[in-house]
Structure formats: C-alpha cells, structure tokens
Design a protein around this motif. Structure first.
Motif, mmCIF file in Angstrom:
data_model
loop_
_atom_site.group_PDB
_atom_site.id
_atom_site.type_symbol
_atom_site.label_atom_id
_atom_site.label_comp_id
_atom_site.label_asym_id
_atom_site.label_seq_id
_atom_site.Cartn_x
_atom_site.Cartn_y
_atom_site.Cartn_z
ATOM 1 N N GLU A 226 0.823 -1.208 0.000
ATOM 2 C CA GLU A 226 0.000 0.000 0.000
ATOM 3 C C GLU A 226 0.858 1.260 0.000
ATOM 4 N N VAL A 227 1.928 1.259 0.794
ATOM 5 C CA VAL A 227 2.796 2.431 0.891
ATOM 6 C C VAL A 227 3.592 2.628 -0.403
ATOM 7 N N LEU A 228 4.054 1.537 -1.022
ATOM 8 C CA LEU A 228 4.873 1.641 -2.225
ATOM 9 C C LEU A 228 4.124 2.249 -3.408
ATOM 10 N N LYS A 229 2.800 2.296 -3.302
ATOM 11 C CA LYS A 229 2.001 2.898 -4.379
ATOM 12 C C LYS A 229 1.783 4.402 -4.180
ATOM 13 N N LYS A 230 2.269 4.939 -3.078
ATOM 14 C CA LYS A 230 2.044 6.353 -2.782
ATOM 15 C C LYS A 230 2.892 7.256 -3.694
ATOM 16 N N ASP A 231 2.428 8.478 -3.850
ATOM 17 C CA ASP A 231 3.119 9.425 -4.734
ATOM 18 C C ASP A 231 4.515 9.765 -4.219
ATOM 19 N N TYR A 232 4.676 9.921 -2.897
ATOM 20 C CA TYR A 232 5.980 10.334 -2.374
ATOM 21 C C TYR A 232 7.037 9.252 -2.573
ATOM 22 N N ILE A 233 6.620 7.994 -2.683
ATOM 23 C CA ILE A 233 7.581 6.927 -2.969
ATOM 24 C C ILE A 233 8.035 7.025 -4.429
ATOM 25 N N PHE A 237 11.933 7.801 -5.842
ATOM 26 C CA PHE A 237 12.631 7.063 -6.895
ATOM 27 C C PHE A 237 12.998 7.993 -8.039
ATOM 28 N N ALA A 238 12.080 8.919 -8.374
ATOM 29 C CA ALA A 238 12.335 9.842 -9.485
ATOM 30 C C ALA A 238 13.498 10.784 -9.180
ATOM 31 N N LYS A 239 13.715 11.085 -7.899
ATOM 32 C CA LYS A 239 14.826 11.966 -7.509
ATOM 33 C C LYS A 239 16.161 11.236 -7.519
ATOM 34 N N GLY A 240 16.120 9.936 -7.750
ATOM 35 C CA GLY A 240 17.365 9.179 -7.854
ATOM 36 C C GLY A 240 17.853 8.596 -6.546
ATOM 37 N N LEU A 241 17.015 8.555 -5.519
ATOM 38 C CA LEU A 241 17.434 7.960 -4.248
ATOM 39 C C LEU A 241 17.654 6.453 -4.415
ATOM 40 N N LYS A 242 18.584 5.935 -3.643
ATOM 41 C CA LYS A 242 18.866 4.511 -3.723
ATOM 42 C C LYS A 242 17.656 3.702 -3.257
ATOM 43 N N LYS A 243 17.502 2.524 -3.853
ATOM 44 C CA LYS A 243 16.333 1.695 -3.564
ATOM 45 C C LYS A 243 16.274 1.313 -2.090
ATOM 46 N N LYS A 244 17.425 0.979 -1.498
ATOM 47 C CA LYS A 244 17.452 0.598 -0.087
ATOM 48 C C LYS A 244 16.962 1.749 0.793
ATOM 49 N N MET A 245 17.383 2.971 0.469
ATOM 50 C CA MET A 245 16.963 4.113 1.275
ATOM 51 C C MET A 245 15.465 4.346 1.145
ATOM 52 N N ILE A 247 13.146 2.114 0.397
ATOM 53 C CA ILE A 247 12.399 1.005 1.004
ATOM 54 C C ILE A 247 12.440 1.085 2.527
ATOM 55 N N PHE A 248 13.638 1.212 3.077
ATOM 56 C CA PHE A 248 13.788 1.070 4.527
ATOM 57 C C PHE A 248 13.621 2.394 5.285
ATOM 58 N N LYS A 249 13.928 3.519 4.659
ATOM 59 C CA LYS A 249 13.804 4.792 5.369
ATOM 60 C C LYS A 249 12.438 5.434 5.173
ATOM 61 N N HIS A 250 11.904 5.345 3.964
ATOM 62 C CA HIS A 250 10.647 6.029 3.664
ATOM 63 C C HIS A 250 9.444 5.072 3.698
ATOM 64 N N ALA A 251 9.527 3.986 2.962
ATOM 65 C CA ALA A 251 8.368 3.091 2.859
ATOM 66 C C ALA A 251 8.119 2.331 4.161
ATOM 67 N N LEU A 252 9.155 1.684 4.691
ATOM 68 C CA LEU A 252 8.965 0.852 5.880
ATOM 69 C C LEU A 252 8.513 1.682 7.077
ATOM 70 N N LYS A 253 9.086 2.854 7.234
ATOM 71 C CA LYS A 253 8.724 3.701 8.374
ATOM 72 C C LYS A 253 7.240 4.059 8.346
ATOM 73 N N ASN A 254 6.716 4.342 7.152
ATOM 74 C CA ASN A 254 5.309 4.707 7.040
ATOM 75 C C ASN A 254 4.387 3.486 7.054
ATOM 76 N N ALA A 255 4.951 2.305 6.890
ATOM 77 C CA ALA A 255 4.148 1.088 6.947
ATOM 78 C C ALA A 255 4.159 0.445 8.326
ATOM 79 N N MET A 256 4.859 1.063 9.283
ATOM 80 C CA MET A 256 5.089 0.412 10.564
ATOM 81 C C MET A 256 3.877 0.391 11.493
ATOM 82 N N VAL A 257 2.942 1.353 11.364
ATOM 83 C CA VAL A 257 1.835 1.428 12.317
ATOM 84 C C VAL A 257 0.996 0.145 12.326
ATOM 85 N N PRO A 258 0.512 -0.345 11.185
ATOM 86 C CA PRO A 258 -0.230 -1.616 11.241
ATOM 87 C C PRO A 258 0.627 -2.803 11.653
#
Length: 334
Positions: A226-233, A237-245, A247-258
């Motif tokens: 669900e988080v990976l489909k968000k616009d900010y993700i 990626f479009a800004k050239g950030l590394k995939k690991k960053m 996934i683990f810094k942006h996506a996982l952090k926002n997916a942690m509540v559930p």
C-alpha cells in the motif's frame, strides 16, 4: 499524553470487573467439587461438608462473588486450594517462564516475518512472493499442538538436536534470581547455563511463534504494498534515491503502524495463549499451571490467572498505542 494514559487505565476497571464476573460464573458452574479434590475419594461426607463450610463453598454465589470482589479490592487474589499459598505468589513464580517463552517466540516471529513481508512486497508476484505467502498461509492454518508434537518427534526424538521439554538441563549449577533464566544466566556469567537455556527454548519458541510469524509476514507485505504505491515513494525514486533508502527509510517507516499493531496484539495473545505449547513441552509457565488448576478445580488460581492475563493484555495494547507516536509524529494523544 498523561491524560490519555489515565483514561486508558481507568477503562481497565470495567473490563476487569466484566472478566471477573464471567470467569467467576463459569468456574463455579462447571462440574466438580474442590473439597472432594482436596480430601480425595475416600473422604467422609462429614469431612467434605466441614471443608466446604470452611472455604465458604456453601454460601450462595452472590455472597461468594461479593467476598471475592472485596478481596480483589484489597489486592488479595485469595489462596490456592491445593497448595494454600497466596495466588499472587503462585502467579509471580510462574509468569517469568511464560514471559520468557513469549518474548523469544515473538522475537522469532518478527525477525522472520518482517523481512519476509518486506521482500515479498518488493518482489510482488515473483516466486519468492508466492512461496513466502504460501508458507505463511500454512503457518496460520497449522494447529499448534500438532506442530509442537511434530517438532518433538523430528528434532528431539529422531534427530536428537534439541531437548523435548523443560527449561534447563538436569545437573547444571544454576540458581534462579528473577526466574527469567536467560537474564539470570547472564547476570551470573554462567555461560554454560545460558547456552543450555537457549537450547531448551528453541523448539517451544519456534512452535509458538509460527502463527504470529505468518500473520506478521502477511501484514507487512500488505502494508508495504500500500505504501509503495504512494506518490511520495514514486517521487523519491524519481529523484534518484537509492532503492534501499527508499524502502527502509521512507516506505517501511510509514508502513510500521499496522505492523506494530499486529506485533503488539500477537504478543498479548502469546502471553495469554501459550497454554497448549507449555503443556506439550512441559514448560513450567502460567499457562500449564492454569490447566492443572482447572483439572484440580482450584478456583482462586483459575480466576486470578485469567484476571492477570486480561490486565496484561490491556497494558500491552496501551504500550502499542503509545508506540505509534514514535514512528509517526503526526499522531497526537490528548
């Protein structure tokens, strides 16, 4: 936040009252006579009647319940019918074993379930995704009593890799301090006992943690997708950030509540639901003790144990609710 915590703790009172009423009625309406259990089958009718009168079992149920509530308000859970020890003492002696088993079961579930869910979401519809979700489905569907017995048969009896029961081996020089054997062995710098305790923990912890592991893996995958489909993700990626960053810094952090919600709920379930695992592996915890108390018609132990589990479950849920603010600063408690 303080007001929120106070409100949640006050909400615990009607919950415990409701649990006390239900448990009291169920325990006193099931067949069986504690006096008969204590004195044995050869006891005379006069001896049985005298003991029932001493224990107050001849009083009407409302009178017995009111006496029980008054004792609870004083912090007195009563005395065990079988051992005559205070119920609070009996629970305190056995709860560390259940806590230790539940902690390592949840540790196994999180260490396996969260990474599996993350990689399954990254590799959606791949062979790894399909295989991991199939294993998770099997894990959720598998009865814990059957899994525990299969573990004992395969890894203890056939292969001899792990001991089939108990918390520590016979003959080791070890003096419990907190009754949390892993911590006690570290405090005493007794590394032989530490290794032996962990060796005994493997089978019951993995068996108990299998179902939570499967649930956590499925929830992690669902939340991450669900988080990976968000616009900010997509922007990251479009800004050239590394995939690991991303996934683990942006996506996982926002997916942690559930994910935190499921972990907290499952940990509360493990604390109160390790009865089957403790019975199969002869683990001297609170769950097995409650089963023995039910067979012995030890009403105070059964009532006190279930009330204790209810309180622990509510407190665990409160801790989970408060932890949301650590991963999502937007959450405010008023």
């Amino acid at each position: 936040m303080i007001n929120y915590i106070i409100k949640r703790l006050l909400a615990l009172i009607p919950i415990l009252i409701g649990v006390a009423i239900i448990v009291f009625l169920i325990v006193h309406l099931i067949p069986g006579d504690p006096a008969q259990t204590m004195l044995g089958e050869r006891a005379t009718d006069a001896a049985l009647e005298r003991l029932r009168e001493q224990m107050g079992l001849n009083d009407p149920l409302p009178v017995q319940f009111w006496r029980y509530v008054k004792d609870l308000l004083r912090g007195d859970f009563g005395r065990s019918i079988m051992s005559n020890n205070p119920v609070s003492t009996e629970l305190a002696q056995r709860f560390p074993a259940t806590l230790e088993l539940s902690f390592f079961a949840m540790l196994f579930a999180v260490l396996v379930g969260v990474p599996a869910g993350i990689f399954a979401s990254i590799k959606q519809n791949s062979w790894f995704d399909n295989m991991s979700m199939m294993i998770a489905l099997i894990g959720v569907s598998m009865p814990i009593f059957w899994l525990g017995l299969m573990f004992i048969w395969l890894f203890a009896v056939e292969l001899g890799w792990f001991p089939p029961s108990s918390r520590i081996g016979v003959g080791l020089e070890f003096v419990p301090i907190t009754n949390l054997y892993v911590i006690d062995s570290i405090i005493q710098q007794n590394f032989a006992a530490f290794k032996n305790v962990l060796h005994h923990l493997v089978l019951p912890a993995v068996a108990l943690g299998t179902i939570p592991m499967a649930i956590i893996a499925r929830m992690t995958r669902s939340s991450m997708l669900e988080v990976l489909k968000k616009d900010y993700i997509r922007t990251a990626f479009a800004k050239g950030l590394k995939k690991k960053m991303v996934i683990f810094k942006h996506a996982l952090k926002n997916a942690m509540v559930p994910i935190i919600t499921v972990v907290g709920l499952q940990f509360g379930v493990l604390l109160g639901g390790a009865v089957m695992t403790e019975t199969i592996f002869s683990w001297p915890g609170l769950g097995k003790y409650l089963v023995d108390a039910i067979y012995a018609r030890d009403f105070p132990i059964v009532q006190g144990g279930i009330l204790f589990f209810a309180g622990v479950f509510v407190i665990v849920n409160l801790i989970v609710d408060l932890s949301y603010a650590l991963v999502d600063p937007r959450i405010q408690y008023e």
